[in-house]
Design a protein around this motif. Sequence first.
Motif, short mmCIF file in Angstrom:
data_model
loop_
_atom_site.label_atom_id
_atom_site.label_comp_id
_atom_site.label_asym_id
_atom_site.label_seq_id
_atom_site.Cartn_x
_atom_site.Cartn_y
_atom_site.Cartn_z
N ASN A 35 2.72 -4.88 -4.52
CA ASN A 35 2.39 -3.94 -5.59
C ASN A 35 1.14 -3.11 -5.28
O ASN A 35 0.83 -2.17 -5.99
CB ASN A 35 2.21 -4.69 -6.91
CG ASN A 35 1.10 -5.71 -6.84
OD1 ASN A 35 0.68 -6.13 -5.77
ND2 ASN A 35 0.63 -6.15 -8.00
N ASP A 36 0.42 -3.42 -4.21
CA ASP A 36 -0.79 -2.69 -3.84
C ASP A 36 -0.55 -1.69 -2.70
O ASP A 36 -1.47 -0.97 -2.31
CB ASP A 36 -1.89 -3.67 -3.42
CG ASP A 36 -2.28 -4.60 -4.53
OD1 ASP A 36 -2.35 -4.13 -5.69
OD2 ASP A 36 -2.52 -5.79 -4.26
N VAL A 37 0.65 -1.64 -2.18
CA VAL A 37 0.94 -0.82 -1.00
C VAL A 37 0.69 0.66 -1.28
O VAL A 37 0.05 1.36 -0.49
CB VAL A 37 2.39 -1.05 -0.51
CG1 VAL A 37 2.79 -0.02 0.54
CG2 VAL A 37 2.52 -2.44 0.06
N SER A 38 1.17 1.18 -2.40
CA SER A 38 0.98 2.60 -2.69
C SER A 38 -0.49 2.95 -2.86
O SER A 38 -0.95 4.01 -2.42
CB SER A 38 1.77 3.01 -3.94
OG SER A 38 1.34 2.26 -5.06
N MET A 39 -1.27 2.07 -3.47
CA MET A 39 -2.71 2.30 -3.63
C MET A 39 -3.41 2.29 -2.27
O MET A 39 -4.26 3.14 -1.99
CB MET A 39 -3.31 1.20 -4.52
CG MET A 39 -4.80 1.21 -4.63
SD MET A 39 -5.46 -0.17 -5.56
CE MET A 39 -5.01 -1.56 -4.54
N ILE A 40 -3.04 1.38 -1.40
CA ILE A 40 -3.65 1.28 -0.07
C ILE A 40 -3.33 2.52 0.76
O ILE A 40 -4.18 3.04 1.47
CB ILE A 40 -3.18 -0.01 0.64
CG1 ILE A 40 -3.83 -1.23 -0.02
CG2 ILE A 40 -3.47 0.01 2.12
CD1 ILE A 40 -3.28 -2.56 0.45
N GLN A 41 -2.10 3.02 0.64
CA GLN A 41 -1.70 4.19 1.42
C GLN A 41 -2.37 5.47 0.93
O GLN A 41 -2.63 6.37 1.72
CB GLN A 41 -0.18 4.34 1.39
CG GLN A 41 0.53 3.30 2.19
CD GLN A 41 2.03 3.40 2.07
OE1 GLN A 41 2.56 3.94 1.11
NE2 GLN A 41 2.73 2.86 3.06
N VAL A 42 -2.69 5.56 -0.35
CA VAL A 42 -3.33 6.75 -0.90
C VAL A 42 -4.82 6.78 -0.57
O VAL A 42 -5.40 7.84 -0.38
CB VAL A 42 -3.09 6.81 -2.43
CG1 VAL A 42 -3.97 7.84 -3.09
CG2 VAL A 42 -1.64 7.10 -2.72
N ALA A 43 -5.45 5.62 -0.47
CA ALA A 43 -6.89 5.55 -0.25
C ALA A 43 -7.27 6.02 1.16
O ALA A 43 -6.44 6.03 2.07
CB ALA A 43 -7.37 4.11 -0.46
N ASP A 44 -8.55 6.40 1.31
CA ASP A 44 -9.04 6.79 2.64
C ASP A 44 -9.01 5.61 3.59
O ASP A 44 -8.66 5.75 4.75
CB ASP A 44 -10.47 7.32 2.53
CG ASP A 44 -10.53 8.63 1.77
OD1 ASP A 44 -9.78 9.55 2.13
OD2 ASP A 44 -11.32 8.74 0.82
N ILE A 45 -9.43 4.46 3.10
CA ILE A 45 -9.45 3.24 3.90
C ILE A 45 -8.73 2.16 3.10
O ILE A 45 -9.07 1.91 1.94
CB ILE A 45 -10.88 2.79 4.21
CG1 ILE A 45 -11.63 3.89 4.95
CG2 ILE A 45 -10.89 1.51 5.03
CD1 ILE A 45 -13.12 3.73 4.95
#
Length: 191
Positions: free
Chosen positions: A64-74
């Motif tokens: 459930n955190d994959v989209s957030m991780i991909q959008v972030a700079d790091i």
Amino acid sequence: GLVIDGRTLEYVLHDSLQNIFLELTEKCRAVVCCQATPLQKSVLVKLVRSKLKAMTLAVGDGANDVSMIQVADIGVGISGQEGMQAVMASDFAISQFRHLRKLLLVHGHWCYTRLTNMVLYYFYKNVTYVNILFWYQFFCGFSGTSMTDYWILILFNLLFTSVPPIIYGVLDKDVSAEILMQLPQLYTVSQ
């Protein structure tokens, strides 16, 4: 810091409340979202990146955190009981959340100093090389004659472009890990 749950996040992500919420987040050092949907997490990170022009770090441990991780700079993925999806989508992977401090304070500091020194090194190397070619042109009447054979140019670039960064990247540690962990303010001083 600010801790916000999924229901509250749903309200503040509406257009009318976004600016007020962003003013609040600007005053916080960290924002932690709990019980939020994957879409809410990624929208929040996108909002902070676009409106505040801030560098974002997203830490997650599940699918459930994959989209957030991909959008972030790091993106930092924590391998755990929820699977390896976050780790596969992230820039950095750690086994436990407690390793995040060492990743940021120690390895982040070392990486920052190595990159800045290597940029300076490449400028110095190229300025030196071009300067030699420029001054040689005065002696050959600006005819475009090369002063060296091509194999010397290749050897020069091989020795001065690949070997020093490898040695420097492996061996250079300006401050020990123990001191960096004891004095976290050294991270901001190096910038």
